[in-house]
Write a protein that holds these residues in place. Structure first.
Motif, PDB file in Angstrom:
ATOM      1  N   GLN A 273     -32.191  24.003  48.265  1.00  0.00           N
ATOM      2  CA  GLN A 273     -31.236  24.679  49.141  1.00  0.00           C
ATOM      3  C   GLN A 273     -32.014  25.373  50.247  1.00  0.00           C
ATOM      4  OE1 GLN A 273     -27.893  26.769  47.559  1.00  0.00           O
ATOM      5  NE2 GLN A 273     -27.766  28.191  49.291  1.00  0.00           N
TER       6      GLN A 273
ATOM      7  N   LYS B 161     -25.814  17.926  51.474  1.00  0.00           N
ATOM      8  CA  LYS B 161     -24.563  18.504  51.958  1.00  0.00           C
ATOM      9  C   LYS B 161     -24.859  19.788  52.724  1.00  0.00           C
ATOM     10  CE  LYS B 161     -23.890  20.132  47.214  1.00  0.00           C
ATOM     11  NZ  LYS B 161     -23.036  20.017  46.020  1.00  0.00           N
TER      12      LYS B 161
ATOM     13  N   GLN C 220     -23.345  23.375  55.128  1.00  0.00           N
ATOM     14  CA  GLN C 220     -22.305  24.362  55.437  1.00  0.00           C
ATOM     15  C   GLN C 220     -22.747  25.111  56.693  1.00  0.00           C
ATOM     16  OE1 GLN C 220     -21.201  28.126  53.008  1.00  0.00           O
ATOM     17  NE2 GLN C 220     -19.880  26.509  52.221  1.00  0.00           N
TER      18      GLN C 220
ATOM     19  N   THR D 245     -18.479  28.813  57.008  1.00  0.00           N
ATOM     20  CA  THR D 245     -18.909  29.530  55.807  1.00  0.00           C
ATOM     21  C   THR D 245     -17.784  30.432  55.309  1.00  0.00           C
ATOM     22  OG1 THR D 245     -21.218  29.549  56.561  1.00  0.00           O
ATOM     23  CG2 THR D 245     -20.610  31.158  54.878  1.00  0.00           C
TER      24      THR D 245
ATOM     25  N   ARG E  52     -18.358  25.023  45.614  1.00  0.00           N
ATOM     26  CA  ARG E  52     -18.986  23.718  45.832  1.00  0.00           C
ATOM     27  C   ARG E  52     -18.146  22.841  46.763  1.00  0.00           C
ATOM     28  NH1 ARG E  52     -23.047  21.974  42.186  1.00  0.00           N
ATOM     29  NH2 ARG E  52     -23.476  23.437  40.492  1.00  0.00           N
TER      30      ARG E  52
ATOM     31  N   TRP F  11     -18.535  22.549  50.971  1.00  0.00           N
ATOM     32  CA  TRP F  11     -19.671  21.923  51.640  1.00  0.00           C
ATOM     33  C   TRP F  11     -19.293  20.519  52.107  1.00  0.00           C
ATOM     34  CZ3 TRP F  11     -24.750  24.236  51.767  1.00  0.00           C
ATOM     35  CH2 TRP F  11     -24.800  25.503  51.155  1.00  0.00           C
ATOM     36  N   THR F  12     -19.970  20.037  53.151  1.00  0.00           N
ATOM     37  CA  THR F  12     -19.694  18.730  53.735  1.00  0.00           C
ATOM     38  C   THR F  12     -20.881  17.808  53.527  1.00  0.00           C
ATOM     39  OG1 THR F  12     -18.358  19.777  55.468  1.00  0.00           O
ATOM     40  CG2 THR F  12     -19.108  17.509  55.867  1.00  0.00           C
TER      41      THR F  12
END
Length: 380
Positions: free
Chosen positions: A278, A294, A296, A301, A318, A321-322
């Motif tokens: 992350q 993925k 954000q 946000t 979860r 997120w894209t």
């Protein structure tokens, strides 16, 4: 028709899991199946594997299964062949340095699994030997070529994150002890005398990932553990596992980025992939794994509020997120780096994942072990 450039490759350690699956089958044989590695000026590089190992029965079986004819248990004889231009090593770590020295002395270009050697001093010496001999050299740094990390690199290069603040990584899975279920990793990984330990196995990976994506490592503070102290080997015999099987580390990078990375063979997976990073920045965040990534953005946000008295309603965190699209076809990471090294040897194309890079990875592992042993932060 453009010429085909054949190149003999001594593949040492081919009967092992990584040597066979990722390097022979998924890389060299896959390159042959696609017709070779194309060259910019026309023609193709055609790898000719020469299999080397200690067990003649296993070597013969692998050769027969894949239609290969060249194999031997005699490394000296393989290195003496004039058609062998490259030496590749995927043996256990404790056997690697000696064999690489032999290959350099024989004038072969060298490509090797990591860690390059058991110490940074030995790794630097190998780099100096290779440079003095004028042989091209490289170290496997496969995670840079994983689809997930390539997508992450694309985000970094595109300025998605703004100022990157921190990196948090989780790697690992439960490796069975070998009693009631067969272990997924060879027993030598858990014996110090054989060069085992998760720090020496994984910190060289973390060094090149951090170095290439975020910045050079300046300090490390680590805690290691041997959580499982007794395991069962491939022959069904119980042995003492004295190598570290988990490491918990904080790395300070140039530019002020802080990276926290956990590595463990004693953790049950509650992630989408076996490794996830992350990355948090002022303008956005991303979570990258082996294949997926993925994101954000700060404009999307959510605004969490801490309230343990109320259940979470609506979307889970979860779900906010894209997924980053592939936008290209991603090949096997080991194969992609093999192709780059072959072009480096034959056509002189740039390849900066060399022995010096591998030595920096070993240095980080040594610093991590020193930090754990002395209980303090180590500056590099």
């Amino acid at each position: 028709m453009a010429a085909r450039r054949s190149i003999g490759i001594v593949v040492n350690g081919v009967t092992g899991r990584m040597g066979y699956r990722q390097h022979l089958v998924r890389s060299l044989l896959a390159i042959r199946e696609q017709g070779g590695v194309p060259l910019a000026g026309g023609g193709h590089i055609w790898p000719e594997p020469i299999l080397v190992g200690r067990d003649p029965d296993k070597l013969a079986a692998i050769a027969a299964q894949h239609g290969l004819t060249e194999w031997t248990t005699d490394l000296d004889a393989a290195l003496a062949r004039p058609d062998a231009e490259i030496y590749f090593d995927s043996q256990v770590t404790s056997q690697r340095e000696k064999a690489i020295r032999q290959a350099i002395a024989a004038g072969k270009h060298v490509y090797t699994e990591k860690p390059l050697a058991e110490s940074s001093a030995a790794s630097i010496e190998l780099a100096e030997l290779a440079e003095s001999a004028g042989v091209r050299n490289g170290v496997v740094q496969d995670k840079l070529f994983l689809p997930g990390l390539r997508k992450l690199k694309r985000l970094i290069d595109g300025g998605f994150f703004g100022q990157i603040l921190s990196v948090r990584g989780e790697f690992g899975y439960w490796v069975f002890e070998g009693d009631w279920q067969v272990a997924q990793r060879p027993s030598w990984n858990y014996r110090l005398a054989d060069g085992g330990g998760i720090v020496m196995d994984m910190f060289p990976h973390w060094n090149y990932v951090l170095e290439e994506l975020f910045g050079n490592v300046r300090t490390v503070q680590a805690t290691t553990a041997t959580h499982i102290t007794e395991r069962v080997d491939e022959r069904g015999e119980t042995y003492t596992a004295d190598a570290d099987d988990a490491a918990y580390a904080i790395f300070e990078l140039e530019g002020g980025i802080v990276a926290q990375l956990n590595s463990s063979w004693t953790v049950r997976v509650n992630r989408d992939e076996l490794v996830e990073f992350q990355v948090d920045g002022t303008h956005g965040s991303a979570v990258a794994g082996l294949r997926g990534c993925k994101i954000q953005h700060r404009a999307t946000t959510p605004k969490p509020v801490w309230n343990p008295d109320l259940p979470l309603t609506g979307k889970s965190f979860r779900d906010e997120w894209t997924e980053v699209p592939d936008n290209e076809e991603f090949d096997n990471g080991f194969k992609v780096q093999w192709e780059a090294f072959l072009r480096h040897v034959v056509a002189g194309e740039t390849f900066h994942w060399d022995f010096r890079s591998g030595a920096r990875g070993v240095r980080l592992a040594e610093a991590g072990l020193q930090s754990a042993r002395e209980g303090k932060r180590i500056e590099l």
